[in-house]
Design a protein around this motif. Structure first.
Motif, PDB file in Angstrom:
ATOM      1  N   ALA A 161       0.834  -1.206   0.000  1.00 19.92           N
ATOM      2  CA  ALA A 161       0.000   0.000   0.000  1.00 19.92           C
ATOM      3  C   ALA A 161       0.867   1.253   0.000  1.00 19.92           C
ATOM      4  O   ALA A 161       0.611   2.197  -0.747  1.00 19.92           O
ATOM      5  CB  ALA A 161      -0.936  -0.001   1.206  1.00 19.92           C
ATOM      6  N   ARG A 162       1.914   1.252   0.816  1.00 26.28           N
ATOM      7  CA  ARG A 162       2.808   2.431   0.835  1.00 26.28           C
ATOM      8  C   ARG A 162       3.562   2.564  -0.471  1.00 26.28           C
ATOM      9  O   ARG A 162       3.844   3.667  -0.917  1.00 26.28           O
ATOM     10  CB  ARG A 162       3.797   2.330   1.977  1.00 26.28           C
ATOM     11  N   THR A 163       3.901   1.450  -1.082  1.00 26.37           N
ATOM     12  CA  THR A 163       4.578   1.517  -2.377  1.00 26.37           C
ATOM     13  C   THR A 163       3.672   2.197  -3.387  1.00 26.37           C
ATOM     14  O   THR A 163       4.109   3.070  -4.144  1.00 26.37           O
ATOM     15  CB  THR A 163       4.963   0.112  -2.876  1.00 26.37           C
ATOM     16  N   ARG A 164       2.419   1.824  -3.407  1.00 28.55           N
ATOM     17  CA  ARG A 164       1.470   2.459  -4.331  1.00 28.55           C
ATOM     18  C   ARG A 164       1.314   3.946  -4.017  1.00 28.55           C
ATOM     19  O   ARG A 164       1.261   4.776  -4.915  1.00 28.55           O
ATOM     20  CB  ARG A 164       0.124   1.752  -4.261  1.00 28.55           C
ATOM     21  N   ASP A 165       1.249   4.295  -2.726  1.00 27.43           N
ATOM     22  CA  ASP A 165       1.160   5.702  -2.330  1.00 27.43           C
ATOM     23  C   ASP A 165       2.388   6.470  -2.805  1.00 27.43           C
ATOM     24  O   ASP A 165       2.279   7.591  -3.303  1.00 27.43           O
ATOM     25  CB  ASP A 165       1.041   5.845  -0.810  1.00 27.43           C
ATOM     26  N   MET A 166       3.553   5.840  -2.639  1.00 23.63           N
ATOM     27  CA  MET A 166       4.791   6.481  -3.056  1.00 23.63           C
ATOM     28  C   MET A 166       4.797   6.708  -4.560  1.00 23.63           C
ATOM     29  O   MET A 166       5.135   7.793  -5.034  1.00 23.63           O
ATOM     30  CB  MET A 166       5.992   5.625  -2.665  1.00 23.63           C
ATOM     31  N   LEU A 167       4.395   5.712  -5.308  1.00 26.68           N
ATOM     32  CA  LEU A 167       4.377   5.846  -6.762  1.00 26.68           C
ATOM     33  C   LEU A 167       3.378   6.918  -7.196  1.00 26.68           C
ATOM     34  O   LEU A 167       3.612   7.629  -8.175  1.00 26.68           O
ATOM     35  CB  LEU A 167       4.082   4.504  -7.424  1.00 26.68           C
ATOM     36  N   ALA A 168       2.304   7.069  -6.457  1.00 23.88           N
ATOM     37  CA  ALA A 168       1.330   8.116  -6.777  1.00 23.88           C
ATOM     38  C   ALA A 168       1.941   9.508  -6.595  1.00 23.88           C
ATOM     39  O   ALA A 168       1.583  10.438  -7.316  1.00 23.88           O
ATOM     40  CB  ALA A 168       0.086   7.967  -5.904  1.00 23.88           C
ATOM     41  N   CYS A 169       2.881   9.638  -5.675  1.00 24.12           N
ATOM     42  CA  CYS A 169       3.559  10.921  -5.457  1.00 24.12           C
ATOM     43  C   CYS A 169       4.422  11.326  -6.646  1.00 24.12           C
ATOM     44  O   CYS A 169       4.789  12.485  -6.788  1.00 24.12           O
ATOM     45  CB  CYS A 169       4.471  10.844  -4.236  1.00 24.12           C
ATOM     46  N   LEU A 170       4.752  10.365  -7.476  1.00 23.33           N
ATOM     47  CA  LEU A 170       5.638  10.636  -8.603  1.00 23.33           C
ATOM     48  C   LEU A 170       4.946  11.335  -9.752  1.00 23.33           C
ATOM     49  O   LEU A 170       5.590  11.814 -10.670  1.00 23.33           O
ATOM     50  CB  LEU A 170       6.247   9.324  -9.125  1.00 23.33           C
ATOM     51  N   GLY A 171       3.620  11.370  -9.712  1.00 22.19           N
ATOM     52  CA  GLY A 171       2.889  11.998 -10.799  1.00 22.19           C
ATOM     53  C   GLY A 171       2.652  11.027 -11.942  1.00 22.19           C
ATOM     54  O   GLY A 171       2.870   9.822 -11.814  1.00 22.19           O
TER      55      GLY A 171
END
Length: 103
Positions: A76-86
């Motif tokens: 879940a945090r990995t997906r959140d992190m990737l979402a921060c990338l735009g």
């Protein structure tokens, strides 16, 4: 002195007193320390602080976070992190993040 969390914070305070502002390297070092101790909450807090201070995370920032997420199995945090990338994250960062999860 900077090796432990309290020591790192003391060094940061001294740095700020001297008028030096944190940059991506400063934040990456702090984030890596949090990831080594598996304190992902603090690591992601630093990511947000970094961005709010106008400092752009780089591939190293996201690689470090992705690896830590993978080591802890935190998809879940990995997906959140990737979402921060735009909309157009670096292929390398995406690969590192998901490869780390597969371990």
């Amino acid at each position: 002195e900077g090796g432990d969390d309290a020591g790192m914070e003391r060094v940061l305070v001294e740095m700020l007193k001297e008028g030096a502002r944190p940059d991506a390297t400063t934040y990456n070092t702090r984030i890596k320390r949090c990831c080594k101790t598996r304190d992902l909450s603090k690591a992601f807090q630093l990511l947000k602080e970094m961005q709010s201070n106008g400092i752009s995370p780089n591939d190293l920032t996201f690689s470090t976070l992705g690896d830590a997420c993978g080591r802890t199995g935190d998809l879940a945090r990995t997906r959140d992190m990737l979402a921060c990338l735009g909309p157009h994250p670096s292929e390398q960062v995406v690969r590192i993040a998901y490869t780390a999860i597969m371990r």
